[in-house]
Design a protein around this motif. Sequence first.
Motif, PDB file in Angstrom:
ATOM      1  N   ASP A  46       0.826  -1.206   0.000  1.00  0.00           N
ATOM      2  CA  ASP A  46       0.000   0.000   0.000  1.00  0.00           C
ATOM      3  C   ASP A  46       0.864   1.262   0.000  1.00  0.00           C
ATOM      4  O   ASP A  46       0.472   2.296   0.515  1.00  0.00           O
ATOM      5  N   GLY A  47       2.058   1.165  -0.550  1.00  0.00           N
ATOM      6  CA  GLY A  47       2.968   2.324  -0.602  1.00  0.00           C
ATOM      7  C   GLY A  47       2.788   3.092  -1.888  1.00  0.00           C
ATOM      8  O   GLY A  47       1.829   3.845  -2.050  1.00  0.00           O
ATOM      9  N   THR A  48       3.679   2.885  -2.841  1.00  0.00           N
ATOM     10  CA  THR A  48       3.557   3.512  -4.157  1.00  0.00           C
ATOM     11  C   THR A  48       3.021   2.473  -5.151  1.00  0.00           C
ATOM     12  O   THR A  48       3.014   1.266  -4.853  1.00  0.00           O
ATOM     13  N   GLN A  49       2.631   2.946  -6.328  1.00  0.00           N
ATOM     14  CA  GLN A  49       2.194   2.014  -7.364  1.00  0.00           C
ATOM     15  C   GLN A  49       3.337   1.046  -7.702  1.00  0.00           C
ATOM     16  O   GLN A  49       3.135  -0.158  -7.839  1.00  0.00           O
ATOM     17  N   GLU A  50       4.540   1.599  -7.782  1.00  0.00           N
ATOM     18  CA  GLU A  50       5.703   0.770  -8.116  1.00  0.00           C
ATOM     19  C   GLU A  50       5.910  -0.331  -7.087  1.00  0.00           C
ATOM     20  O   GLU A  50       6.103  -1.502  -7.426  1.00  0.00           O
ATOM     21  N   SER A  51       5.847   0.057  -5.805  1.00  0.00           N
ATOM     22  CA  SER A  51       6.112  -0.943  -4.760  1.00  0.00           C
ATOM     23  C   SER A  51       4.986  -1.974  -4.730  1.00  0.00           C
ATOM     24  O   SER A  51       5.225  -3.162  -4.499  1.00  0.00           O
ATOM     25  N   HIS A  52       3.767  -1.514  -4.974  1.00  0.00           N
ATOM     26  CA  HIS A  52       2.639  -2.441  -5.006  1.00  0.00           C
ATOM     27  C   HIS A  52       2.838  -3.487  -6.111  1.00  0.00           C
ATOM     28  O   HIS A  52       2.708  -4.692  -5.879  1.00  0.00           O
ATOM     29  N   ASP A  53       3.160  -3.023  -7.305  1.00  0.00           N
ATOM     30  CA  ASP A  53       3.328  -3.956  -8.423  1.00  0.00           C
ATOM     31  C   ASP A  53       4.481  -4.916  -8.174  1.00  0.00           C
ATOM     32  O   ASP A  53       4.414  -6.099  -8.486  1.00  0.00           O
ATOM     33  N   LYS A  54       5.529  -4.372  -7.586  1.00  0.00           N
ATOM     34  CA  LYS A  54       6.709  -5.202  -7.334  1.00  0.00           C
ATOM     35  C   LYS A  54       6.387  -6.301  -6.322  1.00  0.00           C
ATOM     36  O   LYS A  54       6.756  -7.469  -6.513  1.00  0.00           O
ATOM     37  N   ILE A  55       5.729  -5.926  -5.248  1.00  0.00           N
ATOM     38  CA  ILE A  55       5.508  -6.901  -4.182  1.00  0.00           C
ATOM     39  C   ILE A  55       4.479  -7.935  -4.622  1.00  0.00           C
ATOM     40  O   ILE A  55       4.573  -9.115  -4.267  1.00  0.00           O
ATOM     41  N   GLN A  56       3.519  -7.498  -5.442  1.00  0.00           N
ATOM     42  CA  GLN A  56       2.561  -8.463  -5.979  1.00  0.00           C
ATOM     43  C   GLN A  56       3.294  -9.496  -6.854  1.00  0.00           C
ATOM     44  O   GLN A  56       3.009 -10.694  -6.784  1.00  0.00           O
ATOM     45  N   GLU A  57       4.253  -9.013  -7.635  1.00  0.00           N
ATOM     46  CA  GLU A  57       5.030  -9.921  -8.485  1.00  0.00           C
ATOM     47  C   GLU A  57       5.829 -10.911  -7.636  1.00  0.00           C
ATOM     48  O   GLU A  57       5.908 -12.103  -7.955  1.00  0.00           O
ATOM     49  N   CYS A  58       6.411 -10.432  -6.538  1.00  0.00           N
ATOM     50  CA  CYS A  58       7.179 -11.316  -5.644  1.00  0.00           C
ATOM     51  C   CYS A  58       6.261 -12.397  -5.060  1.00  0.00           C
ATOM     52  O   CYS A  58       6.632 -13.572  -4.997  1.00  0.00           O
ATOM     53  N   VAL A  59       5.072 -11.974  -4.632  1.00  0.00           N
ATOM     54  CA  VAL A  59       4.129 -12.934  -4.060  1.00  0.00           C
ATOM     55  C   VAL A  59       3.740 -13.968  -5.131  1.00  0.00           C
ATOM     56  O   VAL A  59       3.775 -15.174  -4.883  1.00  0.00           O
ATOM     57  N   ASN A  60       3.415 -13.465  -6.318  1.00  0.00           N
ATOM     58  CA  ASN A  60       3.035 -14.386  -7.407  1.00  0.00           C
ATOM     59  C   ASN A  60       4.125 -15.419  -7.653  1.00  0.00           C
ATOM     60  O   ASN A  60       3.862 -16.594  -7.829  1.00  0.00           O
ATOM     61  N   HIS A  61       5.342 -14.949  -7.675  1.00  0.00           N
ATOM     62  CA  HIS A  61       6.446 -15.824  -8.039  1.00  0.00           C
ATOM     63  C   HIS A  61       6.799 -16.819  -6.923  1.00  0.00           C
ATOM     64  O   HIS A  61       7.094 -17.978  -7.191  1.00  0.00           O
ATOM     65  N   LEU A  62       6.774 -16.355  -5.690  1.00  0.00           N
ATOM     66  CA  LEU A  62       7.193 -17.241  -4.587  1.00  0.00           C
ATOM     67  C   LEU A  62       6.059 -18.164  -4.132  1.00  0.00           C
ATOM     68  O   LEU A  62       6.290 -19.101  -3.366  1.00  0.00           O
ATOM     69  N   TRP A  63       4.859 -17.875  -4.603  1.00  0.00           N
ATOM     70  CA  TRP A  63       3.696 -18.587  -4.080  1.00  0.00           C
ATOM     71  C   TRP A  63       3.805 -20.098  -4.243  1.00  0.00           C
ATOM     72  O   TRP A  63       3.410 -20.868  -3.363  1.00  0.00           O
ATOM     73  N   MET A  64       4.331 -20.531  -5.375  1.00  0.00           N
ATOM     74  CA  MET A  64       4.381 -21.982  -5.627  1.00  0.00           C
ATOM     75  C   MET A  64       5.186 -22.721  -4.551  1.00  0.00           C
ATOM     76  O   MET A  64       4.929 -23.879  -4.271  1.00  0.00           O
ATOM     77  N   TYR A  65       6.147 -22.032  -3.946  1.00  0.00           N
ATOM     78  CA  TYR A  65       6.978 -22.713  -2.945  1.00  0.00           C
ATOM     79  C   TYR A  65       6.249 -22.925  -1.612  1.00  0.00           C
ATOM     80  O   TYR A  65       6.754 -23.627  -0.737  1.00  0.00           O
ATOM     81  N   THR A  66       5.085 -22.298  -1.457  1.00  0.00           N
ATOM     82  CA  THR A  66       4.393 -22.442  -0.173  1.00  0.00           C
ATOM     83  C   THR A  66       3.652 -23.779  -0.063  1.00  0.00           C
ATOM     84  O   THR A  66       3.321 -24.222   1.036  1.00  0.00           O
ATOM     85  N   ASP A  67       3.407 -24.377  -1.196  1.00  0.00           N
ATOM     86  CA  ASP A  67       2.776 -25.678  -1.287  1.00  0.00           C
ATOM     87  C   ASP A  67       3.440 -26.712  -0.355  1.00  0.00           C
ATOM     88  O   ASP A  67       2.784 -27.476   0.356  1.00  0.00           O
TER      89      ASP A  67
END
Lengths: 319, 250, 95
Positions: free
Chosen positions: B147-168
């Motif tokens: 909830d910071g800047t648009q840039e930080s939001h997009d970046k962190i969403q991308e990190c979550v998307n990418h790392l998500w598979m490892y949470t399985d």
Amino acid sequence: MAHELENEDPIKLAEFQAKIDAEIKIEPKDWMPEAYRQNLIRQISQHAHSEVIGMQPEGNWVSRAPSLRSKKILMAKIQDEAGHGLYLYCAAETLGVSRDQYIQWLHEGKAKYASVFNYPSPTWADMGAIGWLVDGAAIVNQVSLQRTSYGPYARAMVRICMEESFHQRQGYEIMARLMEGSEAQRKMAQDALDRWWWPSLMMFGPHDSDSAHSSQSMKWKIKRESNDDLRQQFIDKTIPQAELIGLKVPDENAKWNAETNHYETSDIDWDEFWNVIKGNGPCNRHRLAHHIKAHKDGEWVRAAAQAFAMKQNNKLKIA
Amino acid sequence: MNTDLYKYTLRLADNSLILGHRLSEYISCGPFLEEDLALTNTGLDLLGQAEALLKYAAEQNGTVDEDYLAFGREEYEYANFHLVEYPNEDYGYLITRQFLMDVFNVVNYTLLKDSKDAMIASIAAKSLKEVTYHLRRSSEWMIRLGDGTQESHDKIQECVNHLWMYTDEMFDLDEVHERLQKEGIASDLSVIKKQWHAKVDEVFEIATIIKPELPKYSLVYGKDGGHTDFMGYLLAEMQFLKNRFPKEVW
Amino acid sequence: MEDNQGTLWEVFIQPKAGRPYKHAGSLHAYDKSMAMEAARDLYTRRGEGSALWLVKAEDIVASQPEDMEAFFDPANDKAYRHPTFYTMPEGSKHI
């Protein structure tokens, strides 16, 4: 000097000197000659930058530390250096310059840091040598600076000295363990001492006679003891420590003088000293580039934190 | 030796060890000084946990010590999740990795402090205080970046998307875990899964992060000794001196 | 945009329950909770305390050096505020 003392009010200047002579600390809001302020801005920020850049040669080995114990110790030590940089930036900010500005000056090459950190740390023994010699030299200097005349600097120094007390011991312990180890380990230790001995003696700066800022700094009690005196204290402490664990300092002329009660040593290679200060040391470019990159890489994070804080403030105002 | 307990102890230990190692690599790279110090504190806590758990594993093993277990094993003998070996690609990846793991640690140690194994229970109780603080920090960063800047939001969403598979991997129930769970030694994975998702949902909502779908994941899990490409490099560095001088003491 | 790594905060630590808070140092942070955590991570690594106060440096009201004489000198001649000022009769106890 850009800020001539002749331009200052002589009465205020005399009162200021009287306070210094009476060992009364100068605080941020007190009147001070502009040259005193500039001298402190230069010295404290240089000190802060040194702590922060100084994280790198040891950071080089933290991922390769050979035991859980040594890994934790090294991390804690490098963390302390970050903390000391932080205390010092805060002290320097009381002089009216922002941390942002200090970092910009560092990145532009306008501010210096201790040249000793422009040497590489190729082996694990360097972790020993840095702690024992580089921190050892820094401590001699910092103990003296606890009595510096500027209050915020002196208070930061007291805290730093308290925290640093384990740094030199951890370095010496690494060296001692290596000297009790295999042939390869002993060679590693001696090699590290050979490489760090002279750079750590250079840490005390040029001879008193060649030091541009020394005499005024001493008069204002920013510095409390001269470069050469502090260097001699360090030499006298360190040579017996080396001998105790079977190491030899790389100086054929090093010998005890019973009359002066001091060790005699060869003179420093001042050409090398000035060369590294000018930016031609083995790691100058790399150290600065690392700091600039970390700072740039963190820009979006800092911007996000700031934006979030502003949003929260606005919400409070509306509510 | 109870081989189930040994394996389980190593799984716990290696998660802390490898994540702590990743944080140690990041020293002097933080976005500002205060954060550099804070991350190192987290790293030191994790290495302390790893040390306690590896000591316990070494005791069970009887022929090695904790430093051997930390620095001397083959890659397939490490039992950490793939998530924690993921490199410090940038601060976004670092903090997302930390957050996903912190939630797991808090939920897991909360249950494990009542483990029937006294040593696991006591290590869990001590570690719980530490990871509670880690989670507090990483949650706050997820929220600030989301909830910071648009840039930080997009970046962190991308990190979550990418790392998500490892949470399985966190919730995979195998025979080792199942037996220990029945004995009351290991934590109940179905409870962990529920609580983990609840906490993650809570933080994601405030952080305006969208929770990804869980894609099918085809690697052998880290806890079973399978590893990503990143692990070999990590170990090459971490084990460097042990490999170069196998007999020396430091 | 200014990029000063947050604003300046002053940190006060209570070394033990019941003791007064003491100034420990400063730090930079963007908001209250980050300031609190940074203080914890920075100033309590060696068990220095059990409670923290954080104050934004700009919110502190400080006395000015030029007011020093007017503020503090008048207290110097008020010895009657101290117990040693009074003469007690010979042999009096618990007073």
